[in-house]
Design an enzyme around this catalytic site. Structure first.
Site, PDB file in Angstrom:
ATOM      1  N   TYR A 224       0.833  -1.199   0.000  1.00 19.32           N
ATOM      2  CA  TYR A 224       0.000   0.000   0.000  1.00 19.32           C
ATOM      3  C   TYR A 224       0.865   1.246   0.000  1.00 19.32           C
ATOM      4  O   TYR A 224       2.091   1.175   0.188  1.00 19.32           O
ATOM      5  CB  TYR A 224      -0.969  -0.013   1.188  1.00 19.32           C
ATOM      6  CG  TYR A 224      -0.340   0.284   2.547  1.00 19.32           C
ATOM      7  CD1 TYR A 224       0.515  -0.625   3.162  1.00 19.32           C
ATOM      8  CD2 TYR A 224      -0.596   1.478   3.210  1.00 19.32           C
ATOM      9  CE1 TYR A 224       1.075  -0.354   4.399  1.00 19.32           C
ATOM     10  CE2 TYR A 224      -0.037   1.761   4.451  1.00 19.32           C
ATOM     11  CZ  TYR A 224       0.803   0.837   5.035  1.00 19.32           C
ATOM     12  OH  TYR A 224       1.368   1.117   6.254  1.00 19.32           O
TER      13      TYR A 224
ATOM     14  N   LYS B  74       6.468  -1.832   1.949  1.00 20.47           N
ATOM     15  CA  LYS B  74       5.263  -1.262   2.567  1.00 20.47           C
ATOM     16  C   LYS B  74       4.105  -2.246   2.392  1.00 20.47           C
ATOM     17  O   LYS B  74       3.173  -2.046   1.604  1.00 20.47           O
ATOM     18  CB  LYS B  74       4.953   0.116   1.964  1.00 20.47           C
ATOM     19  CG  LYS B  74       4.055   0.958   2.890  1.00 20.47           C
ATOM     20  CD  LYS B  74       4.113   2.411   2.540  1.00 20.47           C
ATOM     21  CE  LYS B  74       3.108   3.254   3.291  1.00 20.47           C
ATOM     22  NZ  LYS B  74       3.160   3.197   4.750  1.00 20.47           N
TER      23      LYS B  74
ATOM     24  N   GLU C 263      11.808   2.434  14.579  1.00 20.02           N
ATOM     25  CA  GLU C 263      10.850   3.444  14.121  1.00 20.02           C
ATOM     26  C   GLU C 263       9.591   3.334  14.962  1.00 20.02           C
ATOM     27  O   GLU C 263       9.556   2.609  15.952  1.00 20.02           O
ATOM     28  CB  GLU C 263      10.563   3.289  12.623  1.00 20.02           C
ATOM     29  CG  GLU C 263      10.020   1.936  12.222  1.00 20.02           C
ATOM     30  CD  GLU C 263       9.793   1.798  10.714  1.00 20.02           C
ATOM     31  OE1 GLU C 263       9.663   2.801  10.002  1.00 20.02           O
ATOM     32  OE2 GLU C 263       9.726   0.636  10.267  1.00 20.02           O
TER      33      GLU C 263
ATOM     34  N   LEU D 207      10.879   1.192   7.275  1.00 20.72           N
ATOM     35  CA  LEU D 207      10.305   1.673   6.025  1.00 20.72           C
ATOM     36  C   LEU D 207      11.083   2.927   5.602  1.00 20.72           C
ATOM     37  O   LEU D 207      11.352   3.783   6.454  1.00 20.72           O
ATOM     38  CB  LEU D 207       8.831   2.048   6.227  1.00 20.72           C
ATOM     39  CG  LEU D 207       8.114   2.477   4.960  1.00 20.72           C
ATOM     40  CD1 LEU D 207       7.751   1.254   4.124  1.00 20.72           C
ATOM     41  CD2 LEU D 207       6.862   3.278   5.282  1.00 20.72           C
TER      42      LEU D 207
HETATM   43  N1  PDD Z   1       2.646   4.964   7.657  1.00 15.62           N
HETATM   44  N2  PDD Z   1       7.253   3.715   9.279  1.00 15.62           N
HETATM   45  C1  PDD Z   1       6.142   2.962   9.168  1.00 15.62           C
HETATM   46  C2  PDD Z   1       6.140   1.587   9.742  1.00 15.62           C
HETATM   47  C3  PDD Z   1       5.008   3.482   8.502  1.00 15.62           C
HETATM   48  O1  PDD Z   1       3.900   2.721   8.374  1.00 15.62           O
HETATM   49  C4  PDD Z   1       5.049   4.803   7.989  1.00 15.62           C
HETATM   50  C5  PDD Z   1       3.893   5.403   7.259  1.00 15.62           C
HETATM   51  C6  PDD Z   1       6.231   5.550   8.154  1.00 15.62           C
HETATM   52  C7  PDD Z   1       6.369   6.948   7.621  1.00 15.62           C
HETATM   53  O2  PDD Z   1       6.491   6.912   6.217  1.00 15.62           O
HETATM   54  P1  PDD Z   1       5.986   8.110   5.302  1.00 15.62           P
HETATM   55  O3  PDD Z   1       6.730   9.311   5.717  1.00 15.62           O
HETATM   56  O4  PDD Z   1       6.324   7.663   3.926  1.00 15.62           O
HETATM   57  O5  PDD Z   1       4.500   8.253   5.532  1.00 15.62           O
HETATM   58  C8  PDD Z   1       7.316   4.980   8.789  1.00 15.62           C
HETATM   59  C9  PDD Z   1       1.479   5.306   6.863  1.00 15.62           C
HETATM   60  C10 PDD Z   1       1.204   6.765   6.836  1.00 15.62           C
HETATM   61  C11 PDD Z   1       0.310   4.464   7.321  1.00 15.62           C
HETATM   62  O6  PDD Z   1       0.524   3.271   7.522  1.00 15.62           O
HETATM   63  O7  PDD Z   1      -0.802   4.975   7.457  1.00 15.62           O
END
Ligand code: PDD
Length: 290
Positions: free
Chosen positions: A35, A149, A182, A206
């Site tokens: 996703y 992801k 994270e 990620l």
């Molecule tokens: N989550 N780490 C994890 C495990 C994440 O699921 C996300 C993002 C991030 C931050 O990545 P980015 O800056 O690309 O949004 C880091 C999304 C927003 C979600 O699962 O809703």
């Protein structure tokens, strides 16, 4: 204005509430899908090419054949028809519907492609941006390909729930050797002696798109960045901590497990990055940005 959330399901535009999916969808049975989440400002997807590159990579890593350019065109149409100004885009592609076997279906199934968009009217994180978020440490029990992801988010959901039950806004994932990786859905940074510590990219995290922008903005602002993970044992020596994510943007962290980070207030390096991030978005909206 379309009925929100407004969706595109395998090429057909419809309200998200009307989308139906088979119980044999491999995303439903196995979490066999990937996703993306994008932020929308002024009706336009922010950091579009970065998100599309990560989507393409996730698809390649798990060998799903989907046409990313077609998905991107559908996303633009969905956004346009939705009429939203500030909001988010969710995109999910699974390996499709097939009789339940662990190995990939042969012949391959047709991937199920979902896009939906929704409005974000006010900043849902405004209070924490002002006062700082509280985190709860949780063992990082995820698999060794967190760079993909994937929709397989059970460990992340359990961590987020544990944090919520402890009255915290996010989980801080920590591996068995005490390394901070994270958050459950955010990237984590620390500040020590005026220098930013960023978890190095690799299979443990990620590659956050917001993380990438913040690293760039910090470098531009002349803030030194060290690509190394902070350790749990170092918490008391950290001056600041902050998290980043598509929906959370840049958020100060002021407490971990009930202990203050630094002086327990959002710090100056984080404040600078919150402001710089806001300026970057405003410039981009005004057509002055990259
Ligand atoms: N989550 N780490 C994890 C495990 C994440 O699921 C996300 C993002 C991030 C931050 O990545 P980015 O800056 O690309 O949004 C880091 C999304 C927003 C979600 O699962 O809703």
């Amino acid at each position: 204005m379309a009925q929100l959330p407004w969706a595109n399901w395998n090429g057909t535009a419809m309200p998200l509430a009307d989308v139906r999916v088979s119980v044999l969808d491999r995303g439903f049975l196995f979490g066999d899908g990937i996703y993306e989440v994008l932020r929308v400002y002024g009706g336009r997807p922010f950091l579009l090419s970065e998100h599309m590159a990560r989507l393409r990579r996730s698809l390649n890593e798990i060998q799903i054949q989907s046409d990313v350019d077609r998905l991107e065109a559908r996303m633009h149409a969905t956004l346009r028809d939705s009429g939203i100004d500030g909001g988010m885009v969710y995109m999910q592609i699974t390996r499709g519907e097939a009789p339940r076997t662990h190995r990939f279906p042969n012949p391959p199934a047709t991937p199920n492609e979902l896009i939906y968009v929704d409005a974000i009217a006010v900043d849902p994180y405004a209070a924490w941006r002002e006062n700082g978020a509280k985190l709860l440490t949780v063992p990082d029990v995820r698999w060794r390909r967190c760079d993909i992801k994937s929709v397989n988010l059970l460990a992340n959901c359990l961590a987020a729930q544990a944090a919520a039950e402890a009255g915290c806004q996010e989980a801080l994932l920590v591996t068995a050797d005490g390394t901070i990786t994270e958050g459950s859905h955010t990237s984590i940074f620390a500040v020590q002696g005026g220098r930013i510590l960023a978890t190095p990219l690799g299979p443990q995290i990620l590659p956050g798109i917001t993380r990438g922008l913040v690293v760039k903005l910090a470098a531009r602002a002349g803030i030194e960045i060290e690509e190394r993970s902070a350790k749990l044992a170092e918490l008391d020596s950290l001056d600041e901590m902050f998290l980043t994510g598509t929906t959370s943007e840049v958020l100060p962290v002021t407490q971990v497990d009930g202990r203050p980070i630094g002086n327990g207030r959002p710090g100056p390096v984080t404040a600078k990055l919150v402001a710089t991030y806001g300026e970057y978005v405003r410039d981009w909206l005004a057509g002055r940005g990259e």
